[in-house]
Design a protein around this motif. Structure first.
Motif, PDB file in Angstrom:
ATOM      1  N   LEU A 110      20.977 -44.887 -87.157  1.00  0.00           N
ATOM      2  CA  LEU A 110      20.653 -43.655 -86.437  1.00  0.00           C
ATOM      3  C   LEU A 110      19.225 -43.706 -85.887  1.00  0.00           C
ATOM      4  N   GLY A 111      18.326 -44.315 -86.655  1.00  0.00           N
ATOM      5  CA  GLY A 111      16.947 -44.456 -86.187  1.00  0.00           C
ATOM      6  C   GLY A 111      16.854 -45.340 -84.960  1.00  0.00           C
ATOM      7  N   ALA A 112      17.607 -46.463 -84.980  1.00  0.00           N
ATOM      8  CA  ALA A 112      17.615 -47.355 -83.809  1.00  0.00           C
ATOM      9  C   ALA A 112      18.197 -46.645 -82.591  1.00  0.00           C
ATOM     10  N   GLU A 113      19.254 -45.865 -82.812  1.00  0.00           N
ATOM     11  CA  GLU A 113      19.858 -45.101 -81.715  1.00  0.00           C
ATOM     12  C   GLU A 113      18.869 -44.071 -81.168  1.00  0.00           C
ATOM     13  N   LEU A 114      18.147 -43.406 -82.066  1.00  0.00           N
ATOM     14  CA  LEU A 114      17.171 -42.412 -81.636  1.00  0.00           C
ATOM     15  C   LEU A 114      16.053 -43.063 -80.826  1.00  0.00           C
ATOM     16  N   GLU A 115      15.563 -44.222 -81.270  1.00  0.00           N
ATOM     17  CA  GLU A 115      14.521 -44.923 -80.521  1.00  0.00           C
ATOM     18  C   GLU A 115      14.995 -45.266 -79.117  1.00  0.00           C
ATOM     19  N   SER A 116      16.261 -45.697 -79.020  1.00  0.00           N
ATOM     20  CA  SER A 116      16.826 -46.022 -77.714  1.00  0.00           C
ATOM     21  C   SER A 116      16.864 -44.790 -76.819  1.00  0.00           C
ATOM     22  N   LYS A 117      17.253 -43.652 -77.378  1.00  0.00           N
ATOM     23  CA  LYS A 117      17.306 -42.417 -76.595  1.00  0.00           C
ATOM     24  C   LYS A 117      15.907 -41.981 -76.156  1.00  0.00           C
ATOM     25  N   ILE A 118      14.917 -42.172 -77.024  1.00  0.00           N
ATOM     26  CA  ILE A 118      13.547 -41.803 -76.669  1.00  0.00           C
ATOM     27  C   ILE A 118      13.058 -42.643 -75.500  1.00  0.00           C
ATOM     28  N   ILE A 119      13.358 -43.948 -75.540  1.00  0.00           N
ATOM     29  CA  ILE A 119      12.955 -44.828 -74.430  1.00  0.00           C
ATOM     30  C   ILE A 119      13.615 -44.378 -73.137  1.00  0.00           C
ATOM     31  N   SER A 120      14.920 -44.058 -73.214  1.00  0.00           N
ATOM     32  CA  SER A 120      15.637 -43.584 -72.032  1.00  0.00           C
ATOM     33  C   SER A 120      15.051 -42.271 -71.534  1.00  0.00           C
ATOM     34  N   MET A 121      14.735 -41.365 -72.462  1.00  0.00           N
ATOM     35  CA  MET A 121      14.162 -40.080 -72.095  1.00  0.00           C
ATOM     36  C   MET A 121      12.808 -40.260 -71.413  1.00  0.00           C
ATOM     37  N   GLN A 122      11.981 -41.146 -71.939  1.00  0.00           N
ATOM     38  CA  GLN A 122      10.670 -41.373 -71.339  1.00  0.00           C
ATOM     39  C   GLN A 122      10.803 -41.912 -69.921  1.00  0.00           C
ATOM     40  N   ALA A 123      11.792 -42.794 -69.710  1.00  0.00           N
ATOM     41  CA  ALA A 123      12.018 -43.332 -68.361  1.00  0.00           C
ATOM     42  C   ALA A 123      12.472 -42.235 -67.410  1.00  0.00           C
ATOM     43  N   ASN A 124      13.390 -41.364 -67.872  1.00  0.00           N
ATOM     44  CA  ASN A 124      13.879 -40.272 -67.028  1.00  0.00           C
ATOM     45  C   ASN A 124      12.767 -39.267 -66.709  1.00  0.00           C
ATOM     46  N   ILE A 125      11.917 -39.010 -67.708  1.00  0.00           N
ATOM     47  CA  ILE A 125      10.807 -38.076 -67.490  1.00  0.00           C
ATOM     48  C   ILE A 125       9.846 -38.627 -66.449  1.00  0.00           C
ATOM     49  N   ALA A 126       9.562 -39.939 -66.557  1.00  0.00           N
ATOM     50  CA  ALA A 126       8.655 -40.566 -65.594  1.00  0.00           C
ATOM     51  C   ALA A 126       9.248 -40.552 -64.189  1.00  0.00           C
TER      52      ALA A 126
END
Length: 1099
Positions: free
Chosen positions: A178-194
């Motif tokens: 779940l932690g690895a999945e969350l990290e992946s989502k955070i990276i995706s979120m940061q890219a979308n925010i940028a």
């Protein structure tokens, strides 16, 4: 907690608006001749967003029924707050998107135009950019919502350990995924925010990142050193060890505790291997701890650190008991590091029971028999050629791909260094520095090797093995490289390295040096404050000195001046400069640390909260014993290390915070190491002087004021660490010096004598302690007068000693005089006066003047609450005393109905607060538990009393020993509780043991008399009157001699009715009824505090 209504309504509103826009888009799509991809994609996005909103709604509704710990609940609250904000943002974006589409297509959609697409319409009306931007922002918000949901799910899963049927390993793996999945989502979120330039979602990113660190069930991670970023090799060994420790089919069923031994040469990477294993398998352990196995003292200190983690008493027995008590849902790993000495009993470090995994590193091959799983042990020699070359070139930061000439040079270096990892690391750092190159490194190495070879062949007593010589030679090249830099940072680094070599090699804390720089000024200011305060208070009360005393004081002043003449603390240059300028350049200090760390001469502690450094044992010794380090140099640098430790310690009354207590515990192994080094150096001096056969007298080391202060401070650390014999030795040494040079009547002599008396008390030698206090008090009265502030404080302490000795009448009079004097000098509301008044109240109570005691304690509680606050430790002690005053009045038959109710309410609150703030094993908590059990026993709540008493009593026996007077007092009350339960035969056995355990001077102590009284009563109830005559004769004679025939204690203990009636009748018939209207007692709700500050002290 976030407003539930706003979250649920927000999620429902988002779902509703998604549905409405989706319906509109469906109608719009029907107006186009061909499928419009933009509308198709937007429909899918809205459907996904609607699903997320439903998930949020269900998750939040479940959240209200869950119970989390405070920290996790705060994180979840923050996640829900950001979720609410994101939901609002989503609604706004969809409404704007809906308005844009409606504006472009019209309310009826594009039914009139069958050929055009939505994108063409947008382009025609210059709305395409707005449409693309809104979709990007909506996509970023959707990702943020999904990330928040994933973060909340991780926390809930992590907190399901107690209710889940999954094993720790299974649940840990799920959380890691779940932690690895969350990290992946955070990276995706940061890219979308940028991409969308949507900075308003930064809070959502931060909230989710706070959860990533929780993606493990590991709660405690303490290892000897960090794992090197260029760790190389040993992968097969790591895999095999993991398999045999975690695969049930590979374990040896004849052993329950899994242990594995790694033995081999120094510098072969044993400790790094264990740290690498711990780091790689962190998710499989609830806690990872380590023990310094280099000596028994260092092991005890390590256990003390573990005990603090477990919130138990800081000693080895308590720590091992705590580890043994951890269940299978809290698996732990214990690394016992550097258990090299044959005399060190490694087995004594093993916690009892079948839980836990233990890794042992050692140079002693005999310890390999301690392994219990798989191959049971590894022998570490060389690293192997391929892995060695890779490690060397990584450490040297040689650019890849490596050429053949580079590999050939590296191969020759590795072969010469014996493929030892530590030597290879040093070689790489030397090449990187650059002192030399990969090609000419061996030329420089051979020069140092030849010098060491000469030392080995000489008569030098410092034996050097070939393996160590290889490490030493590689270290010398690093040393030469630092010298060649000729910068201030390099010079300071070499100074620090020498100081580190005389400290214990593990956990050398930055705080030691920062405190050493700042404490001298704090002590100077406090000394001036005390002198001014004492002058103001005592100038009018102190008698004028006689001519003889004046001349003696003048002589002492001259002696003190001569002792300090030319005295300057031995310190490294950076601290010496701080003395001159008045400010310590912390950045200069940290630059020096950086130099050592970059060259791998020191290792940083892996725990970011613990800013400390360690050294490899081979390097630690070599720095201290280099051929260039003469015995005189060793003496200087050892004294510099001792001075730093001395200045890091504050003398009372400073240094009484919990932070100071922890620092002193951490200082203990370093003080012990410094003193061992001092003894070794002194022995070398003596040996050298004897070998020269000089006829001149040998000069002895000077013992001056600075030396005395050093020993006093060291003794305080030893005393806190329960090394009382060592503390006593140092204090006696200083006391003898003070008596010879200053005399008994000097303030400094009195202070060291009082400190020594407190050590006697801790050692259970109460009579010696009281006698010493009496000597000090008499000297203080002669010099300063009976009304002097210091005299009165000593008098109060002496009265407490007499109270503890059972000399209650004498104690009462001493306390009365002390309180009267302090009240006159300081006023009745001063904290010192209130503390002394509390001691007076105890003496009144033990002399059967219960109502007076209650009035006195009530006044003290009120005053301390006002002066220190309701949660201060001293205030809690006062409330404890008040509760027990009520109890005594009821228990001895002098009370009225509400006494026990008042007592139990106050004592329960004190017990709860101490357990919460100090831990269940702190001496104050145990004492409050005992008192609470006593009260409940008298109230008839015997089962509950035993439930409270027995666990605490077991802890006290374990931590203090069965013959400690506090433990014996607990045994006495255990016997009385058994009598309340009518378990008379068991009570008889316990009480008989108490009477026989009080030996020597304590045979006449009131505690033993009460035990004899209870034993007589118990035997009378068992029908064994014939066995009580001898006991009754002893009770009669001893109590009359102790108190006098007319004392209330004698009347109570010898009353035939009290010796025979059932325990239930003890509080039924008051002997002397009390008129409650004459009392002035504050309401209970004004006496009970609501919180407690964790501190320590005596009882």
């Amino acid at each position: 907690m976030t407003d539930p209504f706003s979250i649920v309504v927000g999620a429902a509103s988002l779902a509703d608006i998604c549905i409405r826009l989706t319906q509109f888009i469906k109608e719009a799509k029907d107006g186009f001749q061909k499928v419009d991809q933009d509308l198709e994609d937007l429909s899918k996005e809205l459907a996904a967003l609607s699903s997320v909103s439903d998930l949020i709604k269900r998750g939040f509704e479940v959240d209200t029924a869950r119970t989390l710990n405070l920290r996790d609940q705060q994180i979840v609250n923050e996640l829900w707050q950001t979720t609410r904000s994101t939901l609002t943002g989503c609604q706004d974006l969809i409404e704007r998107l809906s308005a844009l589409i409606s504006q472009v297509l019209g309310n009826g959609g594009p039914r009139h135009s069958k050929s055009n697409s939505l994108r063409k319409y947008l382009r025609q009306q210059s709305k395409e950019g707005s449409f693309v931007e809104l979709r990007r922002k909506l996509n970023a918000h959707q990702t943020a919502l999904q990330t928040s949901v994933a973060a909340v799910n991780l926390i809930y899963t992590r907190n399901s350990q107690s209710t889940s049927n999954e094993s720790f390993t299974e649940l840990s793996k799920k959380i890691a995924d779940l932690g690895a999945e969350l990290e992946s989502k955070i990276i995706s979120m940061q890219a979308n925010i940028a991409s969308a330039s949507e900075r308003g979602l930064d809070d959502a990113v931060r909230s989710a990142q706070n959860v990533v660190t929780l993606a493990s069930l590991n709660k405690h991670f303490y290892t000897p050193q960090t794992v090197s970023s260029i760790f190389t090799g040993r992968q097969t060994d790591l895999d095999t060890l993991r398999h045999c420790l975690f695969d049930p089919s590979s374990t040896n069923e004849s052993y329950s505790q899994r242990r594995f031994v790694i033995y081999g040469l120094p510098g072969s990477g044993k400790t790094q291997f264990c740290c690498k294993f711990a780091s790689d398998n962190k998710q499989n352990f609830w806690g990872i701890f380590w023990i310094d196995g280099s000596s028994s003292d260092h092991a005890k200190q390590s256990f003390s650190t573990i005990a603090r983690v477990g919130k138990v008493e800081p000693n080895e027995r308590a720590a091992k008991s705590w580890l043994s008590s951890l269940g299978r849902d809290q698996p732990w790993l214990l690394i016992i590091d550097n258990a090299d000495e044959a005399s060190f009993p490694v087995e004594q470090c093993f916690p009892d029971g079948d839980s836990g995994i233990i890794l042992i590193t050692t140079r002693n091959p005999m310890l390999k028999v301690l392994g219990t799983v798989g191959p049971r042990h590894y022998h570490f020699g060389d690293l192997g050629e391929t892995a060695s070359i890779e490690l060397l070139l990584k450490a040297a930061d040689e650019p890849m791909p490596w050429s053949q000439s580079t590999l050939d040079s590296a191969k020759e270096i590795c072969k010469t260094l014996g493929y030892l990892p530590l030597a290879l690391m040093h070689a790489g750092k030397t090449i990187l520095s650059p002192v030399c190159t990969l090609e000419n490194y061996l030329i420089f190495f051979e020069r140092n090797w030849n010098r060491i070879r000469k030392m080995k062949s000489s008569n030098d007593v410092r034996l050097v093995s070939d393996a160590n010589a290889t490490i030493y030679s590689s270290y010398e090249l690093i040393h030469d490289g630092i010298v060649a830099k000729a910068t201030q940072a390099a010079e300071d680094a070499l100074d620090l390295l020498k100081i580190f070599s005389f400290l214990h090699r593990q956990r050398i804390q930055v705080a030691f040096f920062l405190r050493a720089a700042s404490n001298p000024r704090l002590e100077m200011l406090d000394r001036k404050r005390q002198e001014q305060e004492e002058t103001e208070i005592s100038s009018q009360t102190r008698p004028k000195p006689t001519w003889k005393q004046t001349m003696k004081n003048l002589g002492i002043s001259m002696m003190t001046f001569l002792l300090n003449l030319g005295s300057r603390p031995v310190l490294p240059r950076m601290l010496q400069d701080a003395l001159v300028t008045g400010t310590f350049d912390e950045m200069r200090f940290r630059d020096a640390l950086k130099e050592l760390y970059q060259m791998s001469l020191i290792y940083a502690n892996p725990d970011p909260k613990d800013e400390s450094y360690s050294m490899h044992p081979a390097v630690h010794r070599w720095v201290r014993e280099r051929p260039e380090m003469t015995i005189a140099d060793q003496a200087v640098w050892c004294q510099a290390a001792a001075t730093i430790l001395t200045q890091a310690i504050l003398l009372p009354p400073l240094g009484d915070s919990e932070e100071d207590e922890i620092l002193r515990r951490d200082l203990l192994p370093h003080i012990s190491q410094v003193q061992n080094n001092e003894r070794t150096i002194r022995a070398k001096f003596v040996e050298n002087q004897e070998s020269r056969k000089r006829i001149w007298p040998v000069l002895q080391p000077r013992f001056d004021r600075a030396g005395a202060i050093q020993l006093v401070k060291f003794s305080i650390v030893y005393s806190q660490g329960d090394q009382l014999e060592e503390a006593e030795k140092l204090q006696i040494q200083v006391a003898d010096f003070a008596l010879r040079t200053l005399g008994m009547e000097h303030t400094s002599t009195m202070d060291i004598m009082l400190l020594l008396s407190s050590t006697y008390w801790k050692s259970g030698r109460g009579d010696e302690a009281a006698d010493l206090q009496q000597r000090v008090l008499e000297a203080c009265i002669r010099v300063r007068g009976g009304d002097d502030l210091k005299t009165l404080k000593i008098m109060d302490a002496f009265g407490s000693s007499r109270w503890a000795q059972g000399r209650l009448v004498e104690a009462l009079e001493i306390h009365r005089v002390a309180v009267e004097g302090l009240t006159k000098l300081l006023g009745d509301s001063h904290v010192d006066t209130l503390r002394a008044t509390g001691n007076l109240g105890r003496a009144l109570g033990k002399n059967f003047r219960f109502t007076e005691a209650i009035k006195v304690h009530s006044k003290v509680v009120f005053g301390l609450q006002k002066q220190l606050g309701p949660s201060h430790l001293d205030t809690l002690i006062a409330i404890d005393n008040l509760a027990m005053a009520y109890f005594d009045r009821a228990a001895f038959g002098y009370g009225h109905p509400r006494d026990l109710d008042r007592a139990v309410e106050m004592e329960q609150e004190v017990f709860n607060q101490r357990k919460e703030k100090l831990g269940r094993e702190h001496i104050y908590t145990l004492w409050a538990g005992l008192n609470l059990a006593r009260i409940k026993g008298v109230r008839g709540e015997v089962d509950e009393a035993l439930t409270i008493f027995l666990p605490g009593h077991a802890i006290a026996r374990r931590n203090l020993g069965k013959d400690h007077f506090g433990v014996l007092f607990g045994e006495l009350n255990y016997g009385r509780l058994l009598m309340y339960a009518k378990r008379y035969q068991e009570a008889e056995t316990v009480l008989l043991g108490v009477t026989e355990s009080h030996k020597g001077p304590r045979k006449g102590h009131p505690d033993r008399m009460l035990a004899i009284f209870s034993l007589i009563k118990c035997r009378n109830l068992l029908g064994k009157q014939a066995e009580t005559k001898v006991l009754l004769d002893e009770l009669t004679e001893t109590t009359k001699n102790l108190f006098g025939e007319d004392h209330a204690w004698v009347k109570y203990l010898l009353d035939p009715q009290n010796l025979s009636k059932e325990p239930d009748d003890d509080v039924q018939t008051p002997i002397t009824p009390v008129d409650p209207t004459t009392e002035s007692i504050a309401p209970v709700d004004q006496l009970v505090p609501v919180a407690m500050v964790a501190k320590y002290g005596h009882i």
